[in-house]
Design a protein around this motif. Structure first.
Motif, PDB file in Angstrom:
ATOM      1  N   ALA A  85       0.856  -1.189   0.000  1.00 54.62           N
ATOM      2  CA  ALA A  85       0.000   0.000   0.000  1.00 54.62           C
ATOM      3  C   ALA A  85       0.888   1.234   0.000  1.00 54.62           C
ATOM      4  O   ALA A  85       1.997   1.217   0.554  1.00 54.62           O
ATOM      5  CB  ALA A  85      -0.903   0.011   1.226  1.00 54.62           C
ATOM      6  N   TYR A  86       0.404   2.311  -0.609  1.00 58.19           N
ATOM      7  CA  TYR A  86       1.141   3.568  -0.649  1.00 58.19           C
ATOM      8  C   TYR A  86       0.295   4.648   0.006  1.00 58.19           C
ATOM      9  O   TYR A  86      -0.881   4.815  -0.334  1.00 58.19           O
ATOM     10  CB  TYR A  86       1.454   3.959  -2.088  1.00 58.19           C
ATOM     11  CG  TYR A  86       2.092   5.324  -2.218  1.00 58.19           C
ATOM     12  CD1 TYR A  86       3.357   5.567  -1.706  1.00 58.19           C
ATOM     13  CD2 TYR A  86       1.420   6.372  -2.844  1.00 58.19           C
ATOM     14  CE1 TYR A  86       3.948   6.806  -1.809  1.00 58.19           C
ATOM     15  CE2 TYR A  86       2.009   7.627  -2.951  1.00 58.19           C
ATOM     16  CZ  TYR A  86       3.261   7.842  -2.438  1.00 58.19           C
ATOM     17  OH  TYR A  86       3.834   9.074  -2.527  1.00 58.19           O
ATOM     18  N   CYS A  87       0.886   5.377   0.929  1.00 61.65           N
ATOM     19  CA  CYS A  87       0.255   6.524   1.581  1.00 61.65           C
ATOM     20  C   CYS A  87       0.968   7.769   1.056  1.00 61.65           C
ATOM     21  O   CYS A  87       2.178   7.901   1.214  1.00 61.65           O
ATOM     22  CB  CYS A  87       0.398   6.434   3.096  1.00 61.65           C
ATOM     23  SG  CYS A  87      -0.225   4.883   3.780  1.00 61.65           S
ATOM     24  N   ALA A  88       0.223   8.665   0.437  1.00 59.37           N
ATOM     25  CA  ALA A  88       0.796   9.849  -0.207  1.00 59.37           C
ATOM     26  C   ALA A  88       1.398  10.818   0.816  1.00 59.37           C
ATOM     27  O   ALA A  88       1.013  10.813   1.991  1.00 59.37           O
ATOM     28  CB  ALA A  88      -0.283  10.553  -1.024  1.00 59.37           C
ATOM     29  N   PRO A  89       2.323  11.667   0.381  1.00 61.15           N
ATOM     30  CA  PRO A  89       2.902  12.667   1.284  1.00 61.15           C
ATOM     31  C   PRO A  89       1.809  13.510   1.944  1.00 61.15           C
ATOM     32  O   PRO A  89       0.880  13.980   1.276  1.00 61.15           O
ATOM     33  CB  PRO A  89       3.765  13.525   0.364  1.00 61.15           C
ATOM     34  CG  PRO A  89       4.159  12.596  -0.742  1.00 61.15           C
ATOM     35  CD  PRO A  89       2.940  11.740  -0.955  1.00 61.15           C
ATOM     36  N   GLY A  90       1.900  13.629   3.263  1.00 62.49           N
ATOM     37  CA  GLY A  90       0.966  14.447   4.020  1.00 62.49           C
ATOM     38  C   GLY A  90      -0.390  13.807   4.282  1.00 62.49           C
ATOM     39  O   GLY A  90      -1.195  14.368   5.027  1.00 62.49           O
ATOM     40  N   GLU A  91      -0.669  12.640   3.710  1.00 65.19           N
ATOM     41  CA  GLU A  91      -1.969  11.988   3.909  1.00 65.19           C
ATOM     42  C   GLU A  91      -2.053  11.414   5.324  1.00 65.19           C
ATOM     43  O   GLU A  91      -1.234  10.590   5.721  1.00 65.19           O
ATOM     44  CB  GLU A  91      -2.142  10.856   2.897  1.00 65.19           C
ATOM     45  CG  GLU A  91      -3.455  10.102   3.053  1.00 65.19           C
ATOM     46  CD  GLU A  91      -3.582   8.987   2.031  1.00 65.19           C
ATOM     47  OE1 GLU A  91      -4.559   9.017   1.270  1.00 65.19           O
ATOM     48  OE2 GLU A  91      -2.684   8.107   1.982  1.00 65.19           O
ATOM     49  N   GLU A  92      -3.050  11.847   6.081  1.00 66.35           N
ATOM     50  CA  GLU A  92      -3.238  11.331   7.428  1.00 66.35           C
ATOM     51  C   GLU A  92      -3.878   9.953   7.328  1.00 66.35           C
ATOM     52  O   GLU A  92      -4.887   9.775   6.645  1.00 66.35           O
ATOM     53  CB  GLU A  92      -4.095  12.282   8.250  1.00 66.35           C
ATOM     54  CG  GLU A  92      -3.375  13.591   8.515  1.00 66.35           C
ATOM     55  CD  GLU A  92      -4.168  14.560   9.360  1.00 66.35           C
ATOM     56  OE1 GLU A  92      -5.286  14.222   9.831  1.00 66.35           O
ATOM     57  OE2 GLU A  92      -3.669  15.689   9.553  1.00 66.35           O
ATOM     58  N   HIS A  93      -3.268   8.984   7.999  1.00 61.38           N
ATOM     59  CA  HIS A  93      -3.709   7.601   7.917  1.00 61.38           C
ATOM     60  C   HIS A  93      -3.345   6.853   9.191  1.00 61.38           C
ATOM     61  O   HIS A  93      -2.659   7.381  10.049  1.00 61.38           O
ATOM     62  CB  HIS A  93      -3.068   6.909   6.696  1.00 61.38           C
ATOM     63  CG  HIS A  93      -1.584   6.758   6.815  1.00 61.38           C
ATOM     64  ND1 HIS A  93      -0.700   7.799   6.582  1.00 61.38           N
ATOM     65  CD2 HIS A  93      -0.817   5.697   7.164  1.00 61.38           C
ATOM     66  CE1 HIS A  93       0.538   7.381   6.781  1.00 61.38           C
ATOM     67  NE2 HIS A  93       0.495   6.100   7.127  1.00 61.38           N
ATOM     68  N   TRP A  94      -3.844   5.630   9.284  1.00 61.35           N
ATOM     69  CA  TRP A  94      -3.454   4.694  10.341  1.00 61.35           C
ATOM     70  C   TRP A  94      -3.358   3.319   9.706  1.00 61.35           C
ATOM     71  O   TRP A  94      -3.895   3.086   8.622  1.00 61.35           O
ATOM     72  CB  TRP A  94      -4.442   4.701  11.511  1.00 61.35           C
ATOM     73  CG  TRP A  94      -5.826   4.245  11.159  1.00 61.35           C
ATOM     74  CD1 TRP A  94      -6.871   5.019  10.745  1.00 61.35           C
ATOM     75  CD2 TRP A  94      -6.321   2.903  11.195  1.00 61.35           C
ATOM     76  NE1 TRP A  94      -7.981   4.244  10.506  1.00 61.35           N
ATOM     77  CE2 TRP A  94      -7.672   2.933  10.771  1.00 61.35           C
ATOM     78  CE3 TRP A  94      -5.755   1.671  11.515  1.00 61.35           C
ATOM     79  CZ2 TRP A  94      -8.453   1.792  10.683  1.00 61.35           C
ATOM     80  CZ3 TRP A  94      -6.537   0.530  11.423  1.00 61.35           C
ATOM     81  CH2 TRP A  94      -7.873   0.596  11.023  1.00 61.35           C
ATOM     82  N   HIS A  95      -2.674   2.403  10.367  1.00 61.21           N
ATOM     83  CA  HIS A  95      -2.621   1.025   9.907  1.00 61.21           C
ATOM     84  C   HIS A  95      -2.433   0.110  11.097  1.00 61.21           C
ATOM     85  O   HIS A  95      -1.901   0.523  12.126  1.00 61.21           O
ATOM     86  CB  HIS A  95      -1.539   0.779   8.834  1.00 61.21           C
ATOM     87  CG  HIS A  95      -0.281   1.537   9.022  1.00 61.21           C
ATOM     88  ND1 HIS A  95       0.823   1.021   9.647  1.00 61.21           N
ATOM     89  CD2 HIS A  95       0.049   2.800   8.654  1.00 61.21           C
ATOM     90  CE1 HIS A  95       1.789   1.926   9.661  1.00 61.21           C
ATOM     91  NE2 HIS A  95       1.353   3.019   9.069  1.00 61.21           N
ATOM     92  N   GLY A  96      -2.906  -1.119  10.935  1.00 69.38           N
ATOM     93  CA  GLY A  96      -2.798  -2.073  12.024  1.00 69.38           C
ATOM     94  C   GLY A  96      -3.276  -3.446  11.611  1.00 69.38           C
ATOM     95  O   GLY A  96      -3.590  -3.691  10.448  1.00 69.38           O
ATOM     96  N   ALA A  97      -3.328  -4.334  12.596  1.00 70.73           N
ATOM     97  CA  ALA A  97      -3.736  -5.720  12.378  1.00 70.73           C
ATOM     98  C   ALA A  97      -5.247  -5.858  12.514  1.00 70.73           C
ATOM     99  O   ALA A  97      -5.902  -5.049  13.174  1.00 70.73           O
ATOM    100  CB  ALA A  97      -3.045  -6.625  13.396  1.00 70.73           C
TER     101      ALA A  97
END
Length: 133
Positions: A85-97
């Motif tokens: 997966a790619y998260c763009a510059p400055g994009e607020e995100h989270w990730h987890g299990a």
């Protein structure tokens, strides 16, 4: 050429993560002009990051399990082992299990001009937001 020493596995700080998460740094800048950072991140079931963003974006390559990745606009991706997966510059995100299984991913970031600003950590993802994913 040289072999770099392996840093110790680190438990991630509770200010930035919910649940048990461990980090093994694989690559960190060795010289002043290097920017690449990579780490193997292991999430226990239900564990996740807080909301955050990266100045130059982030790649997440899932090694095992299934990652959930959410954005502020409500998009949620289920990323399976072998996918990136790619998260763009400055994009607020989270990730987890997922709640059921452990998940491991490789995280790749590029330090900005000010390494202290490479990742901006924000508030925790609520249990409600996580469950809705």
């Amino acid at each position: 050429m040289r072999i770099l020493p392996k840093p110790a596995t680190a438990k991630t700080p509770p200010e930035r993560f919910t649940g048990d998460v461990w980090l093994d740094l694989v690559v960190t800048p060795q010289e002043g002009d290097q920017r690449m950072t990579a780490g193997l991140v292991r999430f226990s079931p239900g564990a996740r990051t807080a909301w955050h963003s990266h100045a130059r974006g982030q790649y997440l390559h899932v090694v095992s399990g299934v990652a959930l990745t959410g954005t502020r606009d409500g998009q949620v991706l289920r990323v399976s082992a072998g996918q990136t997966a790619y998260c763009a510059p400055g994009e607020e995100h989270w990730h987890g299990a997922t709640p059921e299984d452990f998940m491991e991913h490789m995280a790749f970031t590029e330090n900005g001009d000010d390494p202290a600003q490479t990742t901006v950590w924000l508030e925790h993802v609520t249990d409600e937001d996580y469950r809705s994913a």
